[in-house]
Design an enzyme around this catalytic site. Structure first.
Site, mmCIF file in Angstrom:
data_model
loop_
_atom_site.group_PDB
_atom_site.id
_atom_site.type_symbol
_atom_site.label_atom_id
_atom_site.label_comp_id
_atom_site.label_asym_id
_atom_site.label_seq_id
_atom_site.Cartn_x
_atom_site.Cartn_y
_atom_site.Cartn_z
ATOM 1 N N ASP A 182 0.867 -1.175 0.000
ATOM 2 C CA ASP A 182 0.000 0.000 0.000
ATOM 3 C C ASP A 182 0.913 1.237 0.000
ATOM 4 O O ASP A 182 2.144 1.143 0.137
ATOM 5 C CB ASP A 182 -0.984 -0.012 1.179
HETATM 6 C C1 BGC Z 1 -4.987 3.347 0.083
HETATM 7 C C2 BGC Z 1 -5.176 2.324 -0.996
HETATM 8 C C3 BGC Z 1 -4.969 2.959 -2.343
HETATM 9 C C4 BGC Z 1 -3.593 3.566 -2.384
HETATM 10 C C5 BGC Z 1 -3.226 4.168 -3.726
HETATM 11 C C6 BGC Z 1 -3.714 4.160 -0.084
HETATM 12 O O1 BGC Z 1 -3.695 5.243 0.771
HETATM 13 O O2 BGC Z 1 -4.973 2.686 1.327
HETATM 14 O O3 BGC Z 1 -6.455 1.757 -0.897
HETATM 15 O O4 BGC Z 1 -5.140 2.000 -3.347
HETATM 16 O O5 BGC Z 1 -3.535 4.584 -1.408
HETATM 17 O O6 BGC Z 1 -3.906 5.321 -3.985
#
Ligand code: BGC
Length: 785
Positions: free
Chosen positions: A303
């Site tokens: 993530d």
């Molecule tokens: C979120 C994810 C997301 C990623 C990319 C993160 O802050 O937890 O769900 O896909 O950002 O934008």
């Protein structure tokens, strides 16, 4: 998997053919089988290409494939780099995200394809969570339709629009089990139940990835966040998580497993720690479960900066240690942290990370790039882009999806008259009041992709079109947060001059719902509750349309407002869908996928809980305990245990009667069920067939989601009071009766036992076919040795 589906169809057909009344049948299939399915992400020819390319790669180019940056808006907290082109030229980047147009995609891709040594295409990703430009209802709303086919169709539209912009990878579906309404990200997923969650996870993957991943309009799915993220302590986003292995396997893993079984090409590791180990550094979940048990062959992406966050978690004291731990645990690609870029080459040269492990991670990345056909077709067709957006059939699907997502929570009579909804032509002048009545931004919900407020038809616009400007009096009444006495006074005046009031209240998105939007108070924000109480005091009939990414605690409103509809955030077709529903052209059919709390103190709240040693049975929990029998049980002294509305609940403008529950056997053998489950080739033949007759007793056509629940008693590990094991959404004409039949296979009786093995044990079984998780006709049977 294909085999299983064919057999399901055969069993279903056989059963339907023998029924005397119109019948619906469904074979309940696995949500949690540990049997690994061979990956469909590769074939011998593409594996050869992967190996050939790997042979040519220098170590720094291999590491480059494992590096991912956000190159567009929003960039969020991260590296702040701007030298992507230079890095791509040197083969130092494998993937980019947050780029949203075909032109930009092609510009970056040209650098990779024309100027880098090995011409390896970049993979472009984006958060396309409930639509790209055509925004559908938020996933929690979509899930409330209990309609996997609908979900797959919305994901297909999203795939078409996304791929037309050159992006071939979405960070979706979010398949986290969410049992706590305080957690803002409940909005992004399919709710609290693993069976429904698994069915919808499969549907999302099918919709995004289509028949073939290399079709130009397919995009790779990325189930997230692996794993346990939804169980954040206190519902506070990013917080620590403690889940036993049993609970993890039985409740939290099934939707992920289903997505992987359905062929998901990638997966995202989560931010949270799980039993002390950050999930982005957990070999147990990323290697043991995901790779060894499930046979996953695609990319594990971290993530956003979750590799760097290992330092804050306290399991790494510098960036190099964080990179080493995440990488060795099984995170292939580093989203944004830049720590693989900065450290991995050195870690290999110093012998701390074997180069063979880097090779394996690179294989995962190249495999998906080949599977997507990016080597053959790296560029987006810029001429296709504009025409792919907001197609009429996409908008029509958006309206249908919104209509099916609404959950009618209450529809009482006003002054002892007929139910307030639906309104009719004779309803008179309508006061439309509330900060969400003419709102176009919030209707898109959180993670609204490329959805634009100007694409939204608001409730006010649609209502005015429907009944004419003379019949609508609009007043905002208050802001979502803030607002003035003047606004409130104007709304009261408008209400008094009208025959009925539609109140549009709720949260704002994405500020109060979605990521980083946990709430400790779940009431209506700002002055909305006061406005509501004043409007009800006018004595006019009130319809409350509630917009939110979670259930809200509204005890007063639910007692005093005659009609309440949970509308979630409905997307671009919010207005038309709401107006058709309010006037009865669409009959509400959504059912809750999360238990609706009476008060925040009940959270986490979920229907598939354990019984406890001191269950509150036949005790009046509406008042404080009066004696020791009433006190020393599992209860609150100041609140009921039950939710305001249970999981699976939702009203319709018509009514359904359930009756004549039948079961074809009352005894099963654990041995033969286990043989069926584990013995050689798994068969999906029905162990039992259970049916009920359901009648639409009203005068309107309507859809009913019929639910099958199972309870097992006498097992080695305590089992939930009920577990969803099948569901069917069935359409009924007025007065029509249908026999709805479920064929339950061995997997319907299996669970993760005390050795953490998925198997069937002797048990006393209760089965319910019911309209929600709190009621229904029941039958019992025995599983013997
Ligand atoms: C979120 C994810 C997301 C990623 C990319 C993160 O802050 O937890 O769900 O896909 O950002 O934008």
């Amino acid at each position: 998997m294909a085999n299983l589906l064919i057999r399901s169809a055969v069993v279903a057909c056989l059963l339907v053919c023998c029924q005397p009344v119109p019948a619906q049948t469904k074979l309940s299939t696995s949500i949690s089988s540990p049997v690994a399915v061979r990956s469909s992400l590769s074939n011998a020819a593409s594996e050869k290409k992967v190996e050939a390319l790997l042979q040519k790669m220098k170590l720094e180019e291999k590491v480059g494939q494992l590096v991912q940056y956000s190159a567009g808006q929003p960039t969020g907290p991260g590296t702040g780099r701007t030298d992507y082109e230079d890095m791509i030229r040197k083969g130092e980047v494998g993937a980019l995200f947050n780029i949203t147009t075909a032109r930009q995609v092609n510009e970056y891709q040209r650098v990779a394809m024309e100027q880098s040594r090995l011409h390896i295409p970049l993979l472009f990703g984006l958060d396309v969570i409930h639509g790209f430009r055509t925004e559908f209802p938020i996933p929690l709303g979509l899930a409330s339709a209990w309609d996997p086919d609908l979900v797959a169709r919305t994901a297909r539209v999203a795939a078409r629009e996304t791929s037309a912009s050159g992006v071939r990878w979405t960070f979706s579906p979010m398949v986290d089990i969410a049992r706590d309404a305080r957690w803002g990200r409940m909005a992004e997923g399919s709710g609290e139940d693993p069976y429904l969650g698994a069915a919808l996870a499969r549907a999302y993957v099918r919709g995004y990835q289509g028949e073939r991943l290399d079709a130009p309009d397919s995009i790779a799915a990325c189930p997230k966040h692996f794993v346990g993220y939804g169980a954040a302590e206190g519902g506070r986003d990013y917080n620590s998580v403690e889940i036993s292995e049993h609970t993890l396997r039985q409740f939290y893993l099934p939707p992920f497993h289903a997505a992987i079984d359905a062929g998901a090409a990638t997966l995202m590791s989560s931010f949270n720690s799980l039993n002390g180990v950050p999930a982005s550094a957990s070999p147990f979940t990323l290697k043991q479960i995901l790779r060894r048990e499930w046979g996953f062959a695609g990319i594990v992406d971290s993530d956003f900066t979750s590799v760097a966050e290992l330092v804050a978690h306290g399991i790494a004291n510098d960036g190099a240690a964080a990179a080493r731990k995440a990488f060795l645990a099984g995170v292939d690609m580093d989203m944004v942290s830049s720590l693989y870029h900065e450290n991995l080459e050195h870690l290999v040269r110093s012998g701390e990370v074997p180069e063979a492990a880097v090779d394996e991670a690179v294989r995962h990345v190249l495999r998906i790039k080949f599977a997507l056909g990016l080597f053959e077709q790296p560029y987006a067709d810029e001429t296709r882009e504009a025409g792919a957006m907001l197609q009429p059939e996409s908008l029509s699907l958006a309206r249908t999806a919104a209509e099916r997502s609404f959950v009618l929570l209450k529809n009482a009579g006003f002054s002892a008259g007929a139910p307030v909804l639906p309104l009719s032509a004779e309803s008179g002048v309508i006061a439309l009041v509330g900060p969400l009545a003419d709102d176009s931004k919030d209707m898109l919900g959180s993670w609204a992709g490329q959805g634009r407020p100007e694409d939204v038809i608001t409730l006010r616009t649609a209502l005015t079109q429907r009944v004419g400007a003379d019949h609508v009096r609009y007043a905002k009444g208050t802001e979502i947060i803030g607002g003035s006495d003047e606004q409130s006074a104007e709304a009261l005046k408008v209400a008094e001059q009208s025959d009925v009031v539609i109140l549009a209240l709720g949260e704002n998105a994405p500020e109060m719902t979605g990521e980083a939007a946990s709430r400790a108070h779940l009431g209506l924000p700002g002055r909305q509750e006061q406005l509501l109480e004043k409007i009800v005091a006018t004595g006019k009939p009130v319809v409350l349309l509630l917009f939110s990414g979670r259930p809200l605690t509204l005890p007063w409103a639910l007692e005093h407002v005659p009609a309440v509809l949970a509308a979630w955030f409905p997307g671009v077709q919010a207005g038309p869908a709401l107006v058709r529903t309010v006037f009865g052209e669409a009959n509400p059919s959504g059912k809750l996928v999360v238990s609706w709390p009476r008060s925040v103190g009940q959270e986490p709240l979920y229907y598939d809980a354990l019984n406890t040693g001191r269950p509150a049975v036949n005790i009046d929990l509406t008042r404080p305990p009066k004696n020791t029998e009433e006190k020393y049980i599992s209860r609150y002294i100041d609140e009921q245990n039950s939710p305001q509305f249970p999981f699976g609940y939702g009203l319709s403008y018509t009514e359904f009667r359930y009756g004549n529950l039948q079961i074809d056997k009352t005894q099963l053998s654990a041995k033969s069920l286990n043989h069926n489950l584990h013995g050689g080739e798994r068969t999906a033949s029905a162990a039992i067939v259970v049916s009920a007759e359901i009648t639409n007793t009203g005068t309107r056509p309507g859809d009913e989601t019929v639910q099958l629940y199972v309870q097992l008693r006498g097992t080695s590990v305590a089992q939930p009071v009920r577990a969803l094991s099948g569901f069917q959404r069935v359409g009924f004409a007025p007065g029509e009766t249908k026999k709805v039949t479920f064929a339950l296979g061995a997997e319907g009786f299996a669970f993760w036992n005390e050795q953490n093995k998925f198997s069937v044990e002797p048990a006393r079984v209760t089965l319910w076919i019911s309209p929600d998780s709190s009621r229904g006709s029941e039958a019992t049977l025995q599983i013997t040795d």
